[in-house]
Design an enzyme around this catalytic site. Structure first.
Site, mmCIF file in Angstrom:
data_model
loop_
_atom_site.group_PDB
_atom_site.id
_atom_site.type_symbol
_atom_site.label_atom_id
_atom_site.label_comp_id
_atom_site.label_asym_id
_atom_site.label_seq_id
_atom_site.Cartn_x
_atom_site.Cartn_y
_atom_site.Cartn_z
ATOM 1 N N HIS A 205 31.422 31.604 0.346
ATOM 2 C CA HIS A 205 32.870 32.042 -0.916
ATOM 3 C C HIS A 205 34.359 31.641 -0.689
ATOM 4 O O HIS A 205 34.990 31.337 -1.153
ATOM 5 C CB HIS A 205 32.437 32.792 -1.958
ATOM 6 C CG HIS A 205 33.624 34.183 -1.650
ATOM 7 N ND1 HIS A 205 32.276 35.312 -0.942
ATOM 8 C CD2 HIS A 205 34.335 34.282 -1.749
ATOM 9 C CE1 HIS A 205 33.350 36.688 -0.367
ATOM 10 N NE2 HIS A 205 34.759 35.694 -1.360
HETATM 11 C C1 UD1 Z 1 38.494 36.415 -5.038
HETATM 12 C C2 UD1 Z 1 39.039 36.875 -3.771
HETATM 13 C C3 UD1 Z 1 38.870 37.542 -2.667
HETATM 14 C C4 UD1 Z 1 37.287 37.636 -3.008
HETATM 15 C C5 UD1 Z 1 36.632 37.267 -4.073
HETATM 16 C C6 UD1 Z 1 34.808 37.845 -3.932
HETATM 17 C C7 UD1 Z 1 41.407 36.580 -4.665
HETATM 18 C C8 UD1 Z 1 42.543 36.046 -3.497
HETATM 19 N N1 UD1 Z 1 40.631 36.495 -3.766
HETATM 20 O O1 UD1 Z 1 37.842 34.834 -4.637
HETATM 21 O O2 UD1 Z 1 38.712 37.846 -1.869
HETATM 22 O O3 UD1 Z 1 36.162 37.947 -1.229
HETATM 23 O O4 UD1 Z 1 37.012 36.742 -4.569
HETATM 24 O O5 UD1 Z 1 34.183 37.548 -4.611
HETATM 25 O O6 UD1 Z 1 41.863 37.864 -4.958
HETATM 26 N N2 UD1 Z 1 35.195 31.919 -11.388
HETATM 27 C C9 UD1 Z 1 34.329 31.384 -12.114
HETATM 28 N N3 UD1 Z 1 34.220 33.399 -12.963
HETATM 29 C C10 UD1 Z 1 34.612 34.364 -11.996
HETATM 30 C C11 UD1 Z 1 35.152 34.204 -11.455
HETATM 31 C C12 UD1 Z 1 35.794 33.063 -11.208
HETATM 32 O O7 UD1 Z 1 33.784 30.708 -13.323
HETATM 33 O O8 UD1 Z 1 34.045 35.171 -13.107
HETATM 34 C C13 UD1 Z 1 35.650 30.179 -11.098
HETATM 35 C C14 UD1 Z 1 36.755 29.724 -11.517
HETATM 36 O O9 UD1 Z 1 36.983 28.484 -11.135
HETATM 37 C C15 UD1 Z 1 37.880 30.311 -10.335
HETATM 38 C C16 UD1 Z 1 37.515 30.983 -9.215
HETATM 39 O O10 UD1 Z 1 35.725 31.125 -9.725
HETATM 40 O O11 UD1 Z 1 38.921 29.256 -10.492
HETATM 41 C C17 UD1 Z 1 37.909 31.210 -7.890
HETATM 42 O O12 UD1 Z 1 38.213 32.876 -8.641
HETATM 43 P P1 UD1 Z 1 38.978 33.774 -8.327
HETATM 44 O O13 UD1 Z 1 39.435 35.034 -8.627
HETATM 45 O O14 UD1 Z 1 40.458 33.196 -8.112
HETATM 46 O O15 UD1 Z 1 38.552 33.857 -6.205
HETATM 47 P P2 UD1 Z 1 37.559 33.989 -5.675
HETATM 48 O O16 UD1 Z 1 37.096 32.446 -4.634
HETATM 49 O O17 UD1 Z 1 36.620 34.477 -6.789
HETATM 50 N N1 UDP Z 2 27.353 40.545 -3.683
HETATM 51 C C1 UDP Z 2 26.391 41.161 -5.337
HETATM 52 N N2 UDP Z 2 25.736 39.911 -5.331
HETATM 53 C C2 UDP Z 2 25.302 38.928 -4.706
HETATM 54 C C3 UDP Z 2 26.687 38.673 -3.902
HETATM 55 C C4 UDP Z 2 27.501 39.965 -2.940
HETATM 56 O O1 UDP Z 2 25.742 41.827 -6.022
HETATM 57 O O2 UDP Z 2 24.887 38.322 -5.277
HETATM 58 C C5 UDP Z 2 27.591 42.540 -3.425
HETATM 59 C C6 UDP Z 2 27.777 42.693 -2.023
HETATM 60 O O3 UDP Z 2 26.457 43.263 -1.636
HETATM 61 C C7 UDP Z 2 28.764 43.477 -1.391
HETATM 62 C C8 UDP Z 2 29.765 42.598 -2.280
HETATM 63 O O4 UDP Z 2 29.223 42.051 -3.384
HETATM 64 O O5 UDP Z 2 28.474 45.046 -2.077
HETATM 65 C C9 UDP Z 2 30.931 41.024 -1.712
HETATM 66 O O6 UDP Z 2 31.547 41.123 -2.490
HETATM 67 P P1 UDP Z 2 32.416 39.784 -1.912
HETATM 68 O O7 UDP Z 2 31.592 38.808 -0.555
HETATM 69 O O8 UDP Z 2 31.499 38.995 -2.955
HETATM 70 O O9 UDP Z 2 33.090 39.573 -1.976
HETATM 71 P P2 UDP Z 2 34.026 40.107 -0.222
HETATM 72 O O10 UDP Z 2 33.698 41.348 -0.050
HETATM 73 O O11 UDP Z 2 34.373 38.908 0.195
HETATM 74 O O12 UDP Z 2 35.731 40.322 -0.504
#
Ligand code: UD1
Ligand code: UDP
Length: 362
Positions: A205
């Site tokens: 991601h």
């Molecule tokens: C965010 C965090 C990242 C983390 C990740 C974990 C920041 C800058 N980034 O990234 O550090 O590793 O979460 O998963 O805070 N979206 C949905 N549904 C949701 C959430 C997001 O559709 O419930 C989509 C939207 O199009 C959104 C995009 O995902 O624009 C990105 O979401 P965002 O929270 O901005 O960043 P992540 O890539 O999820």
């Molecule tokens: N995780 C989950 N379901 C998924 C993918 C990840 O429960 O489909 C859990 C994973 O075990 C860990 C956390 O989500 O506990 C990690 O989140 P993510 O990879 O979104 O964020 P990051 O750690 O990169 O910020």
């Protein structure tokens, strides 16, 4: 003691749940759980409340998605009102997402002590938005709770005094150890027709891997090529899903290379535990696989979690698809190597954090 606990995105929930449990056990801490709403899909938020037995948030800010400035600012405006109203003794933030940064800024400006859980991690790569969030949060925090020894070195280098640094271990591992047995009851492997140690689990991601359609396509080709060893199962993050859905020609899911929706915490633990290998760019998954002893190939040029390479099962492959394939094939051929669990990744981190805070505020 009155503590505000902040959650916003998927990787926050499993870091806050052990603290909520610990404070409830002690009975002398008034807690207010604030969910910013950065992540809002059922399978990115609600499912974690159920799996981790978290109470409903006391306050939901509902900020949703947006540009970095937009999202951060929305959280700040909404959170400031809560903090002004509640005047807690401490604001507890976890990890490195935009909600973490926004709430620590609000706390610092209102002169409410901020406690940062998972402080001092550094990738030394400002192309990662999280690196900026980590640096700013740490500099503003009165309590920097760290997961590994090098975090203290990083913090001291940036001028954080030793009196603000507390090496308490890894709170994510509190959740992992607490729920591992329960995750054993998950039926996800049977539901997906996966056999023990006969599949590769993938998550991707990071914007640097998924936001460019051509880079993403090359990575998919590499992952597809690994199906000659094991089927690939890929719970797809919503950011990645957006790219997949708009790709032309489309990315195809198949029996051997299966893309599914993100799964809940217990199902994901179950899937990690029995995978032959995990390929990921996640931060937290590098740590969880280290404790589970499952080989992990990290699709990034750097990691803020080097202890998972030094002691654990993590291999930093880079983002070049050929290097990812090489790293994966090497591991698949030789099997999992020896690994150790980093000190204080023992399930008692929330206890140590609560001890520090209680001593200060009670
Ligand atoms: C965010 C965090 C990242 C983390 C990740 C974990 C920041 C800058 N980034 O990234 O550090 O590793 O979460 O998963 O805070 N979206 C949905 N549904 C949701 C959430 C997001 O559709 O419930 C989509 C939207 O199009 C959104 C995009 O995902 O624009 C990105 O979401 P965002 O929270 O901005 O960043 P992540 O890539 O999820
Ligand atoms: N995780 C989950 N379901 C998924 C993918 C990840 O429960 O489909 C859990 C994973 O075990 C860990 C956390 O989500 O506990 C990690 O989140 P993510 O990879 O979104 O964020 P990051 O750690 O990169 O910020």
């Amino acid at each position: 003691m009155k503590a505000v606990l902040v959650v916003g995105a998927r990787p926050n929930f499993m870091k806050v749940a052990p603290l909520v449990r610990e404070f409830a056990k002690r009975g002398n801490v008034e807690t207010l759980l604030v969910h910013t709403g950065q992540h809002y899909d059922q399978n990115m938020s609600k499912v974690f409340f159920e799996d981790l037995e978290l109470p409903e948030p006391d306050i939901y800010l509902g900020v949703g998605s947006g540009s970095h400035a937009e999202q951060t600012a929305k959280v700040m405006v909404a959170f400031e009102i809560i903090v002004e109203d509640q005047r807690p003794d401490v604001i507890i933030v976890v990890g490195d997402v935009n909600s973490t940064l926004a709430c620590s800024l609000v706390g610092a400006k209102l002169r409410i002590p901020v406690a940062h859980v998972e402080a001092g991690l550094r990738s030394f790569d400002l192309d990662m938005p999280e690196e900026i969030n980590r640096m700013v949060t740490d500099i503003l925090s009165s309590f920097c709770f760290t997961t590994s020894p090098e975090a203290e070195v990083n913090l001291r280098r940036e001028g954080v005094g030793g009196d603000r640094i507390f090496y308490v271990g890894n709170i994510m591992i509190d959740s992992l150890l607490h729920y591992l047995e329960k995750a054993g009851g998950s039926t996800i492997l049977a539901d997906l027709g996966l056999a023990e140690r006969d599949y590769i689990l993938v998550t991707l991601h990071r914007p640097s891997n998924v936001d460019d359609p051509e880079d993403l396509r090359s990575l998919f080709e590499t992952l597809g090529s690994l199906t000659e060893y094991h089927p690939v199962i890929f719970p797809v993050h919503p950011r990645t899903r957006k790219m997949i859905d708009s790709a032309s020609p489309p990315f195809k899911s198949s029996a051997a290379f299966r893309m599914i929706e993100p799964v809940g915490y217990l199902d994901f633990l179950r899937m990690m535990k029995s995978a032959s290998m995990v390929i990921t760019d996640s931060g937290g998954i590098q740590e969880e696989t280290t404790v589970l002893g499952v080989p992990c190939v990290t699709v990034r040029e750097n990691t803020e979690r080097p202890i998972t390479i030094e002691m654990g099962t993590n291999v930093l492959a880079g983002t070049d698809p050929l290097k990812v394939r090489d790293a994966a094939v090497r591991i698949l051929k030789k099997g999992p190597g020896a690994h150790r669990i980093p000190p204080l990744w023992d399930g008692r981190t929330a206890q140590r954090i609560a001890d520090v805070l209680e001593k200060k505020f009670s």
